[in-house]
Design an enzyme around this catalytic site. Structure first.
Site, PDB file in Angstrom:
ATOM      1  N   SER A  87       6.164  -1.843  -1.809  1.00  0.00           N
ATOM      2  CA  SER A  87       6.269  -2.793  -2.927  1.00  0.00           C
ATOM      3  C   SER A  87       5.330  -2.395  -4.063  1.00  0.00           C
ATOM      4  CB  SER A  87       6.007  -4.229  -2.464  1.00  0.00           C
ATOM      5  OG  SER A  87       4.802  -4.359  -1.741  1.00  0.00           O
ATOM      6  N   GLY A 132       0.846  -1.193   0.000  1.00  0.00           N
ATOM      7  CA  GLY A 132       0.000   0.000   0.000  1.00  0.00           C
ATOM      8  C   GLY A 132       0.879   1.240   0.000  1.00  0.00           C
ATOM      9  N   LEU A 133       0.255   2.379  -0.174  1.00  0.00           N
ATOM     10  CA  LEU A 133       0.995   3.637  -0.230  1.00  0.00           C
ATOM     11  C   LEU A 133       1.637   3.978   1.112  1.00  0.00           C
ATOM     12  CD1 LEU A 133      -1.624   5.803  -2.192  1.00  0.00           C
ATOM     13  CD2 LEU A 133       0.495   4.831  -3.115  1.00  0.00           C
ATOM     14  N   SER A 134       2.612   4.856   1.082  1.00  0.00           N
ATOM     15  CA  SER A 134       3.192   5.376   2.311  1.00  0.00           C
ATOM     16  C   SER A 134       2.094   6.082   3.105  1.00  0.00           C
ATOM     17  CB  SER A 134       4.313   6.374   1.974  1.00  0.00           C
ATOM     18  OG  SER A 134       4.843   6.950   3.151  1.00  0.00           O
ATOM     19  N   GLY A 135       2.001   5.778   4.384  1.00  0.00           N
ATOM     20  CA  GLY A 135       0.968   6.395   5.209  1.00  0.00           C
ATOM     21  C   GLY A 135      -0.363   5.669   5.192  1.00  0.00           C
ATOM     22  N   SER A 136      -0.424   4.556   4.471  1.00  0.00           N
ATOM     23  CA  SER A 136      -1.685   3.809   4.383  1.00  0.00           C
ATOM     24  C   SER A 136      -1.993   3.063   5.676  1.00  0.00           C
ATOM     25  CB  SER A 136      -1.641   2.823   3.211  1.00  0.00           C
ATOM     26  OG  SER A 136      -0.611   1.865   3.393  1.00  0.00           O
ATOM     27  N   GLY A 137      -0.958   2.750   6.441  1.00  0.00           N
ATOM     28  CA  GLY A 137      -1.159   2.039   7.699  1.00  0.00           C
ATOM     29  C   GLY A 137      -0.610   0.634   7.705  1.00  0.00           C
ATOM     30  N   LYS A 138       0.260   0.314   6.754  1.00  0.00           N
ATOM     31  CA  LYS A 138       0.796  -1.049   6.641  1.00  0.00           C
ATOM     32  C   LYS A 138       1.460  -1.518   7.928  1.00  0.00           C
ATOM     33  CE  LYS A 138       3.458   0.009   3.212  1.00  0.00           C
ATOM     34  NZ  LYS A 138       3.029   1.432   3.152  1.00  0.00           N
ATOM     35  N   SER A 139       2.427  -0.758   8.408  1.00  0.00           N
ATOM     36  CA  SER A 139       3.173  -1.163   9.597  1.00  0.00           C
ATOM     37  C   SER A 139       2.281  -1.201  10.837  1.00  0.00           C
ATOM     38  CB  SER A 139       4.351  -0.216   9.836  1.00  0.00           C
ATOM     39  OG  SER A 139       5.303  -0.314   8.787  1.00  0.00           O
TER      40      SER A 139
END
Length: 203
Positions: A108, A34-41
């Site tokens: 990614s 997902g995009l940066s800031g999407s909440g992946k981590s």
């Protein structure tokens, strides 16, 4: 004679099946994209905490953390992004071979790289988790101030701004962080793992 001709795969005494039986759950690779800031981590951390409470053996590979060590020195050019994901895929495969549920939280952005990561683990061991958050919301969050820098031209090849993101066409798990709480997102993913008999309610 090339160097590759001198390399032979060393068979291990403890098999994958034995490791799986020992762990009490199936080994899989949860691939968060997902995009940066999407909440992946954030979501990946919440999922790992829930899995840990169920007695699962896990490990989380985070994009920033890996770039501080293993992938230190790689830039954010398209070429280095590909190499970044290639290395992560190989490391993740080792964790899966060890019997763990491993999570990777990386942008990614390229479909081909995600497909390559899927191809190097066994069938059914790769689970693509699309953290689907609109660009406007990601940019409004901007937890690291990266979008601001990208808009100012200070960060080249920034995904969503000056570099493309290949949206997953058929992710295994589709998460909407703009419409759900982190708790709900994590529950959705864990429920998928339970439903598909990857983990039990008390692994």
């Amino acid at each position: 004679m090339s160097q590759d001709e001198n390399i032979v795969w060393h068979a291990q005494t403890v098999s994958r099946d034995k490791k799986q039986q020992h762990k009490g759950h199936k080994p899989v690779l949860l691939w968060y994209t997902g995009l940066s800031g999407s909440g992946k981590s954030t979501v990946a951390n919440a999922v790992e905490a829930k899995l840990f409470s169920l007695g699962c053996h896990t490990y989380l590979l985070d994009g920033d953390n890996v770039r501080m060590g293993l992938n230190k020195g790689l830039t954010f050019s398209d070429e280095d992004r590909v190499e970044n994901i290639r290395r992560i895929s190989e490391v993740a495969k080792l964790f899966v071979d060890a019997g763990l549920i491993v999570s990777t939280a990386f942008i990614s952005p390229f479909k081909a790289d995600r497909a390559q990561a899927r191809s190097i683990v066994n069938e059914g061991e790769f689970i693509e988790v699309f953290i689907d958050t609109p660009l406007a919301i990601c940019e409004s969050r901007d937890p690291k101030g990266l979008y601001k820098k990208a808009r100012a031209g200070e960060i080249p090849n920034f995904t969503g701004i000056s570099s493309s993101f290949d949206v997953p066409e058929n992710p295994d798990i589709h998460v909407h962080t703009a419409e759900q709480t982190i708790e709900q997102c994590a529950d959705q993913i864990v429920d998928y793992l339970i439903k598909n008999k990857i983990v039990g309610t008390s692994s």
